[in-house]
Design an enzyme around this catalytic site. Structure first.
Site, PDB file in Angstrom:
ATOM      1  N   ARG A   1       0.953 -53.403  83.299  1.00 26.67           N
ATOM      2  CA  ARG A   1      -0.445 -53.456  82.891  1.00 26.67           C
ATOM      3  C   ARG A   1      -0.649 -54.655  81.974  1.00 26.67           C
ATOM      4  O   ARG A   1       0.241 -55.035  81.205  1.00 26.67           O
ATOM      5  CB  ARG A   1      -0.849 -52.176  82.143  1.00 26.67           C
ATOM      6  CG  ARG A   1      -1.168 -51.000  83.065  1.00 26.67           C
ATOM      7  CD  ARG A   1      -2.421 -51.261  83.915  1.00 26.67           C
ATOM      8  NE  ARG A   1      -2.769 -50.164  84.798  1.00 26.67           N
ATOM      9  CZ  ARG A   1      -2.446 -50.095  86.094  1.00 26.67           C
ATOM     10  NH1 ARG A   1      -1.750 -51.056  86.667  1.00 26.67           N
ATOM     11  NH2 ARG A   1      -2.845 -49.085  86.837  1.00 26.67           N
TER      12      ARG A   1
ATOM     13  N   HIS B   1      -3.711 -58.742  90.893  1.00 22.62           N
ATOM     14  CA  HIS B   1      -3.357 -57.311  90.931  1.00 22.62           C
ATOM     15  C   HIS B   1      -3.099 -56.853  92.375  1.00 22.62           C
ATOM     16  O   HIS B   1      -3.771 -55.938  92.888  1.00 22.62           O
ATOM     17  CB  HIS B   1      -4.467 -56.468  90.295  1.00 22.62           C
ATOM     18  CG  HIS B   1      -3.970 -55.128  89.815  1.00 22.62           C
ATOM     19  ND1 HIS B   1      -4.415 -54.523  88.675  1.00 22.62           N
ATOM     20  CD2 HIS B   1      -3.060 -54.263  90.351  1.00 22.62           C
ATOM     21  CE1 HIS B   1      -3.813 -53.349  88.517  1.00 22.62           C
ATOM     22  NE2 HIS B   1      -2.985 -53.165  89.529  1.00 22.62           N
TER      23      HIS B   1
HETATM   24  P1  NDP Z   1       6.632 -43.873  86.002  1.00 26.59           P
HETATM   25  O1  NDP Z   1       5.848 -42.947  85.144  1.00 26.59           O
HETATM   26  O2  NDP Z   1       7.407 -43.306  87.126  1.00 26.59           O
HETATM   27  O3  NDP Z   1       7.659 -44.699  85.082  1.00 26.59           O
HETATM   28  C1  NDP Z   1       7.305 -45.247  83.858  1.00 26.59           C
HETATM   29  C2  NDP Z   1       8.555 -45.796  83.195  1.00 26.59           C
HETATM   30  O4  NDP Z   1       8.165 -46.443  81.976  1.00 26.59           O
HETATM   31  C3  NDP Z   1       9.567 -44.695  82.835  1.00 26.59           C
HETATM   32  O5  NDP Z   1      10.878 -45.107  83.084  1.00 26.59           O
HETATM   33  C4  NDP Z   1       9.345 -44.523  81.327  1.00 26.59           C
HETATM   34  O6  NDP Z   1      10.484 -44.075  80.612  1.00 26.59           O
HETATM   35  C5  NDP Z   1       9.009 -45.943  80.932  1.00 26.59           C
HETATM   36  N1  NDP Z   1       8.308 -45.934  79.647  1.00 26.59           N
HETATM   37  C6  NDP Z   1       7.144 -45.349  79.329  1.00 26.59           C
HETATM   38  N2  NDP Z   1       6.865 -45.524  78.026  1.00 26.59           N
HETATM   39  C7  NDP Z   1       7.904 -46.233  77.518  1.00 26.59           C
HETATM   40  C8  NDP Z   1       8.218 -46.694  76.210  1.00 26.59           C
HETATM   41  N3  NDP Z   1       7.423 -46.474  75.169  1.00 26.59           N
HETATM   42  N4  NDP Z   1       9.368 -47.378  76.048  1.00 26.59           N
HETATM   43  C9  NDP Z   1      10.203 -47.599  77.082  1.00 26.59           C
HETATM   44  N5  NDP Z   1       9.964 -47.182  78.347  1.00 26.59           N
HETATM   45  C10 NDP Z   1       8.836 -46.491  78.547  1.00 26.59           C
HETATM   46  O7  NDP Z   1       5.603 -44.967  86.507  1.00 26.59           O
HETATM   47  P2  NDP Z   1       5.710 -45.938  87.793  1.00 26.59           P
HETATM   48  O8  NDP Z   1       7.057 -46.537  87.828  1.00 26.59           O
HETATM   49  O9  NDP Z   1       5.237 -45.239  89.002  1.00 26.59           O
HETATM   50  O10 NDP Z   1       4.589 -47.024  87.429  1.00 26.59           O
HETATM   51  C11 NDP Z   1       4.685 -47.801  86.245  1.00 26.59           C
HETATM   52  C12 NDP Z   1       3.398 -48.556  86.017  1.00 26.59           C
HETATM   53  O11 NDP Z   1       3.249 -49.600  86.973  1.00 26.59           O
HETATM   54  C13 NDP Z   1       2.119 -47.729  86.193  1.00 26.59           C
HETATM   55  O12 NDP Z   1       1.846 -46.940  85.066  1.00 26.59           O
HETATM   56  C14 NDP Z   1       1.086 -48.802  86.405  1.00 26.59           C
HETATM   57  O13 NDP Z   1       0.556 -49.198  85.168  1.00 26.59           O
HETATM   58  C15 NDP Z   1       1.877 -49.951  87.027  1.00 26.59           C
HETATM   59  N6  NDP Z   1       1.492 -50.198  88.423  1.00 26.59           N
HETATM   60  C16 NDP Z   1       1.059 -51.444  88.773  1.00 26.59           C
HETATM   61  C17 NDP Z   1       0.699 -51.724  90.076  1.00 26.59           C
HETATM   62  C18 NDP Z   1       0.293 -53.104  90.493  1.00 26.59           C
HETATM   63  O14 NDP Z   1      -0.232 -53.283  91.589  1.00 26.59           O
HETATM   64  N7  NDP Z   1       0.538 -54.122  89.678  1.00 26.59           N
HETATM   65  C19 NDP Z   1       0.728 -50.674  91.109  1.00 26.59           C
HETATM   66  C20 NDP Z   1       1.244 -49.417  90.659  1.00 26.59           C
HETATM   67  C21 NDP Z   1       1.596 -49.207  89.343  1.00 26.59           C
HETATM   68  P3  NDP Z   1      11.121 -42.624  80.884  1.00 26.59           P
HETATM   69  O15 NDP Z   1      11.814 -42.757  82.238  1.00 26.59           O
HETATM   70  O16 NDP Z   1      12.079 -42.450  79.785  1.00 26.59           O
HETATM   71  O17 NDP Z   1       9.993 -41.647  80.910  1.00 26.59           O
END
Ligand code: NDP
Length: 311
Positions: free
Chosen positions: A227, A275
């Site tokens: 993001r 995006h």
């Molecule tokens: P998930 O919820 O499956 O994974 C999120 C990951 O981020 C997890 O490993 C989580 O850790 C980690 N995380 C969250 N907060 C923190 C923190 N404070 N410190 C360290 N690590 C953290 O989400 P997705 O993988 O499915 O998607 C991730 C993001 O990608 C979405 O939220 C979206 O914003 C973005 N996205 C962008 C797209 C694009 O076209 N550019 C398309 C789709 C998504 P933990 O495993 O420990 O919970």
């Protein structure tokens, strides 16, 4: 009990197409498109990309907001959303594969100096330069969730050294996993590429500031497919202009579409894509119907979001 679809992005997905896809999976369930008019009092499931102002207040029976995609910051952060309304997201294979490919594509382009060779060709210049070796290159993947873990594995398969970062402790084959803010500097200082695939939450917003850029190698490239608000844009410009960082590949921005006057457009070290890194929800769309069935029969929902954690 009816379903309301509100997409507002026909170039990406048309509401009528989604209705036609879902209708045979949910025989007898009324499915309305936002534009087609609906009995608002009967809507229990809203499938949407973003909450339109006032929409929640207009749906008194709402029980579930199903995000059409992964990023839910615009939904969980909406103060109008009552506590009892649950939020689910999609975990399609498509965007995970596509974002992994996007990151790999830009890393390999850099490893093989593809922009340099293209530019040399336009000047009829024969100027060999050695490709960078995969086995000597370290990629950091921030976020090891549905998409980040797919991306990390893609780099492992190509032979890169991969360090992954998450909030909680993780274990992934071939990936050196670390977690928590204390371990982030150690990752940043070792990586030649840092691919951020993090959600936007209270804890990740503004993660990339001058302090974090100072930890990175001067030759490092930052890729952001998570993001836009993970990055303080002014600090990124300072980092690039003062040689703290080599380049940035950005697919997401604080303001989208990126305004025509934004300095990122013409910056020589920044690549802008609109995006597009994760696009096709395909297989995951079936989960909307499945979540409707589960909601009605009081079963655990698929891919429910933790509204407190924000993802
Ligand atoms: P998930 O919820 O499956 O994974 C999120 C990951 O981020 C997890 O490993 C989580 O850790 C980690 N995380 C969250 N907060 C923190 C923190 N404070 N410190 C360290 N690590 C953290 O989400 P997705 O993988 O499915 O998607 C991730 C993001 O990608 C979405 O939220 C979206 O914003 C973005 N996205 C962008 C797209 C694009 O076209 N550019 C398309 C789709 C998504 P933990 O495993 O420990 O919970």
């Amino acid at each position: 009990m009816t379903i309301l679809l509100d997409i507002r992005d026909p170039a990406w997905m048309r509401e009528a197409d989604l209705r036609d896809f879902l209708a045979p999976l949910l025989p007898g369930v009324p499915i309305y498109c936002e534009t087609a008019g609906v009995n608002a009092a009967s809507v229990t499931l809203l499938a949407t990309t973003m909450l339109r102002p006032g929409v929640v207040a207009s749906l008194p029976a709402l029980k579930l907001v199903q995000k059409l995609g992964a990023g839910v910051e615009g939904i969980v952060g909406d103060p109008a959303l009552p506590d009892h309304v649950r939020v689910t997201r999609l975990k399609s294979h498509g965007p995970a594969q596509e974002i992994a490919e996007y990151c790999v594509a830009y890393v390999l382009s850099e490893q093989h100096h593809i922009p340099y060779h293209r530019q040399s060709q336009s000047h009829c210049l024969w100027k060999p330069i050695a490709p960078k070796q995969t086995s000597l290159t370290t990629v950091g993947v921030l976020g090891l969730g549905h998409i980040g873990s797919t991306t990390a594995q893609a780099f492992v398969r190509l032979g890169f050294r991969v360090i992954g970062w998450s909030r909680t402790e993780k274990s992934l084959p071939g990936v050196e996993c670390c977690h928590g803010n204390d371990q982030l500097p150690m990752l940043l200082e070792q990586c030649d590429y840092v691919a951020s695939i993090l959600p936007s939450t209270d804890r990740t917003r503004n993660l990339f500031d001058l302090k974090r850029f100072q930890c990175m190698k001067n030759e490092a490239v930052l890729i952001n497919a998570g993001r836009g608000d993970l990055i303080i844009e002014e600090d990124l410009l300072i980092a690039l202009d003062t040689g703290m960082l080599k380049a940035a590949i950005l697919d997401v921005f604080r303001q989208e579409p990126l305004p025509a006057t934004h300095p990122f457009w013409n910056h020589p070290q920044i690549t802008v894509t609109p995006h597009v890194s994760g696009w096709h929800l395909d297989d995951g769309l079936r989960d909307i119907a499945e979540n409707y069935r589960r909601m009605v029969s009081h079963q655990p929902l698929l891919h429910e979001v933790d509204r407190i954690a924000g993802y």
